[in-house]
Design a protein around this motif. Structure first.
Motif, PDB file in Angstrom:
ATOM      1  N   GLY A  46      67.974  28.690  54.139  1.00 51.07           N
ATOM      2  CA  GLY A  46      67.356  28.488  52.824  1.00 51.07           C
ATOM      3  C   GLY A  46      67.966  29.291  51.698  1.00 51.07           C
ATOM      4  O   GLY A  46      67.455  29.277  50.574  1.00 51.07           O
ATOM      5  N   LYS A  47      69.088  29.970  51.971  1.00 49.16           N
ATOM      6  CA  LYS A  47      69.676  30.845  50.942  1.00 49.16           C
ATOM      7  C   LYS A  47      70.083  30.072  49.692  1.00 49.16           C
ATOM      8  O   LYS A  47      69.751  30.462  48.567  1.00 49.16           O
ATOM      9  N   SER A  48      70.823  28.978  49.871  1.00 49.28           N
ATOM     10  CA  SER A  48      71.286  28.205  48.705  1.00 49.28           C
ATOM     11  C   SER A  48      70.114  27.547  47.990  1.00 49.28           C
ATOM     12  O   SER A  48      70.090  27.471  46.754  1.00 49.28           O
ATOM     13  N   THR A  49      69.134  27.070  48.742  1.00 49.04           N
ATOM     14  CA  THR A  49      67.942  26.487  48.127  1.00 49.04           C
ATOM     15  C   THR A  49      67.217  27.527  47.279  1.00 49.04           C
ATOM     16  O   THR A  49      66.736  27.231  46.173  1.00 49.04           O
ATOM     17  N   LEU A  50      67.168  28.759  47.770  1.00 46.70           N
ATOM     18  CA  LEU A  50      66.538  29.836  47.008  1.00 46.70           C
ATOM     19  C   LEU A  50      67.247  30.047  45.677  1.00 46.70           C
ATOM     20  O   LEU A  50      66.599  30.141  44.625  1.00 46.70           O
ATOM     21  N   LEU A  51      68.585  30.101  45.702  1.00 48.63           N
ATOM     22  CA  LEU A  51      69.339  30.266  44.451  1.00 48.63           C
ATOM     23  C   LEU A  51      69.102  29.091  43.511  1.00 48.63           C
ATOM     24  O   LEU A  51      68.920  29.277  42.301  1.00 48.63           O
ATOM     25  N   ASN A  52      69.128  27.875  44.054  1.00 50.18           N
ATOM     26  CA  ASN A  52      68.922  26.687  43.224  1.00 50.18           C
ATOM     27  C   ASN A  52      67.531  26.677  42.597  1.00 50.18           C
ATOM     28  O   ASN A  52      67.348  26.195  41.464  1.00 50.18           O
ATOM     29  N   ALA A  53      66.551  27.202  43.311  1.00 47.36           N
ATOM     30  CA  ALA A  53      65.192  27.279  42.764  1.00 47.36           C
ATOM     31  C   ALA A  53      65.121  28.306  41.638  1.00 47.36           C
ATOM     32  O   ALA A  53      64.528  28.059  40.585  1.00 47.36           O
ATOM     33  N   ILE A  54      65.749  29.458  41.844  1.00 52.87           N
ATOM     34  CA  ILE A  54      65.760  30.498  40.811  1.00 52.87           C
ATOM     35  C   ILE A  54      66.463  30.005  39.548  1.00 52.87           C
ATOM     36  O   ILE A  54      66.050  30.303  38.421  1.00 52.87           O
ATOM     37  N   GLY A  55      67.533  29.211  39.750  1.00 50.30           N
ATOM     38  CA  GLY A  55      68.295  28.695  38.617  1.00 50.30           C
ATOM     39  C   GLY A  55      67.713  27.446  37.994  1.00 50.30           C
ATOM     40  O   GLY A  55      68.260  26.927  37.012  1.00 50.30           O
ATOM     41  N   GLY A  56      66.605  26.946  38.530  1.00 53.51           N
ATOM     42  CA  GLY A  56      65.970  25.758  37.970  1.00 53.51           C
ATOM     43  C   GLY A  56      66.730  24.475  38.229  1.00 53.51           C
ATOM     44  O   GLY A  56      66.505  23.470  37.547  1.00 53.51           O
ATOM     45  N   LEU A  57      67.612  24.481  39.223  1.00 55.33           N
ATOM     46  CA  LEU A  57      68.370  23.273  39.543  1.00 55.33           C
ATOM     47  C   LEU A  57      67.545  22.277  40.350  1.00 55.33           C
ATOM     48  O   LEU A  57      67.859  21.093  40.380  1.00 55.33           O
ATOM     49  N   ILE A  58      66.515  22.765  41.027  1.00 50.17           N
ATOM     50  CA  ILE A  58      65.648  21.897  41.820  1.00 50.17           C
ATOM     51  C   ILE A  58      64.191  22.190  41.487  1.00 50.17           C
ATOM     52  O   ILE A  58      63.855  23.262  40.988  1.00 50.17           O
ATOM     53  N   GLU A  59      63.334  21.211  41.764  1.00 46.85           N
ATOM     54  CA  GLU A  59      61.896  21.421  41.664  1.00 46.85           C
ATOM     55  C   GLU A  59      61.371  21.838  43.029  1.00 46.85           C
ATOM     56  O   GLU A  59      61.834  21.358  44.058  1.00 46.85           O
ATOM     57  N   GLY A  69      60.319  36.396  32.540  1.00 45.46           N
ATOM     58  CA  GLY A  69      58.996  36.185  31.980  1.00 45.46           C
ATOM     59  C   GLY A  69      58.619  34.740  31.732  1.00 45.46           C
ATOM     60  O   GLY A  69      57.561  34.460  31.178  1.00 45.46           O
ATOM     61  N   THR A  70      59.470  33.804  32.162  1.00 46.84           N
ATOM     62  CA  THR A  70      59.226  32.370  31.954  1.00 46.84           C
ATOM     63  C   THR A  70      58.940  31.692  33.284  1.00 46.84           C
ATOM     64  O   THR A  70      59.701  31.843  34.248  1.00 46.84           O
ATOM     65  N   GLU A  71      57.852  30.949  33.357  1.00 48.31           N
ATOM     66  CA  GLU A  71      57.480  30.227  34.573  1.00 48.31           C
ATOM     67  C   GLU A  71      58.241  28.905  34.632  1.00 48.31           C
ATOM     68  O   GLU A  71      58.014  27.991  33.827  1.00 48.31           O
ATOM     69  N   LEU A  72      59.160  28.802  35.581  1.00 49.21           N
ATOM     70  CA  LEU A  72      60.015  27.612  35.667  1.00 49.21           C
ATOM     71  C   LEU A  72      59.274  26.391  36.197  1.00 49.21           C
ATOM     72  O   LEU A  72      59.638  25.258  35.863  1.00 49.21           O
ATOM     73  N   THR A  73      58.268  26.604  37.029  1.00 45.28           N
ATOM     74  CA  THR A  73      57.630  25.462  37.691  1.00 45.28           C
ATOM     75  C   THR A  73      56.827  24.594  36.737  1.00 45.28           C
ATOM     76  O   THR A  73      56.452  23.470  37.083  1.00 45.28           O
ATOM     77  N   THR A  74      56.541  25.083  35.537  1.00 46.25           N
ATOM     78  CA  THR A  74      55.782  24.288  34.563  1.00 46.25           C
ATOM     79  C   THR A  74      56.706  23.583  33.564  1.00 46.25           C
ATOM     80  O   THR A  74      56.221  22.872  32.680  1.00 46.25           O
ATOM     81  N   PHE A  83      67.055  26.379  29.516  1.00 50.02           N
ATOM     82  CA  PHE A  83      66.832  27.773  29.902  1.00 50.02           C
ATOM     83  C   PHE A  83      68.016  28.299  30.703  1.00 50.02           C
ATOM     84  O   PHE A  83      68.485  29.420  30.481  1.00 50.02           O
ATOM     85  N   ARG A  84      68.504  27.484  31.613  1.00 52.89           N
ATOM     86  CA  ARG A  84      69.644  27.875  32.459  1.00 52.89           C
ATOM     87  C   ARG A  84      70.885  28.112  31.606  1.00 52.89           C
ATOM     88  O   ARG A  84      71.612  29.093  31.808  1.00 52.89           O
TER      89      ARG A  84
END
Length: 226
Positions: A46-59, A69-74, A83-84
């Motif tokens: 899950g390492k790459s998925t974790l990075l992609n989530a932090i970078g907002g590349l995936i939902e 300080g910004t919530e990406l999931t909304t 943002f990215r």
């Protein structure tokens, strides 16, 4: 000190596989500003998925991802992309260079998108450090894999983003160049207070970070401060 990246109970399941593949499972992580974090673990953890989530590349399916300080999931996909562009530099494992553009044109894409001016002195220093001065007029298909990787690294760094997400940034480099790249990331962290999060299989390079995180089965299991 507040975390610049904070994930709480994040879940991500990739559909289309029998019963689904759970890439992130109640995954939580905190990263301090201006720190260098390495993430290690077996392939598929899950390492790459974790990075992609932090970078907002995936939902993601559930949980909270707070970056600067910004919530990406909304956010919508377009909002995450904006943002990215403003805050995050990505170093991809497979380069993501446009083959029809020269190296210099590839480097300028983020600046053109943001209508941002180039710090030419800083850019020239990065290009010199990565030994790319002589390939600026070439196209990516004319370069070796190592050269393309170094172009990808330069593109992420030269904008001086707050956060650099590096997915196996040294995977296509020899030992000498791999050490140079990690040293450059360290220097950017020191000079520009950038936060570096690096996924790697190389334990020796991982140990050069401030903090080493271990992932297993979609979760950050433990960490070690170096």
């Amino acid at each position: 000190m507040d975390a610049i990246v904070k994930l709480q109970n994040v879940n991500k399941v990739y559909k289309g596989v029998t019963k689904g593949t759970k890439a992130l499972k109640d995954c939580s992580l905190e990263v301090k500003p201006s720190s260098f974090t390495s993430i290690i673990g077996k392939s598929g953890c899950g390492k790459s998925t974790l990075l992609n989530a932090i970078g907002g590349l995936i939902e993601v399916d559930s949980g909270s991802i707070c970056v600067k300080g910004t919530e990406l999931t909304t956010m919508t996909r377009g909002e995450r992309a904006a943002f990215r562009r403003n805050h995050i530099g990505f170093i991809f494992q497979f380069f993501n260079l446009l083959q029809e553009l020269t190296v210099l044109e590839n480097l300028m894409i983020p600046f053109d998108l943001n209508q941002q001016r180039v710090d030419k002195e800083f850019m020239d220093g990065v290009l010199q450090y990565l030994e790319l001065q002589d390939v600026l007029k070439k196209f990516p298909y004319e370069l070796s894999g190592g050269e393309q990787q170094r172009v990808s690294i330069a593109r992420a760094i030269i904008r001086k983003p707050s956060i650099i997400l590096a997915d196996e940034p040294t995977g296509n480099l020899d030992r000498k160049n791999a050490k140079q790249v990690v040293s450059l990331l360290r220097e950017c962290q020191r000079l520009y207070s950038q936060t570096i999060i690096m996924v790697t299989h190389d334990m020796d390079l991982a140990k050069k970070a401030d903090t080493m995180q271990y992932m297993e089965d979609g979760q950050v299991m433990s960490y070690e401060t170096t």
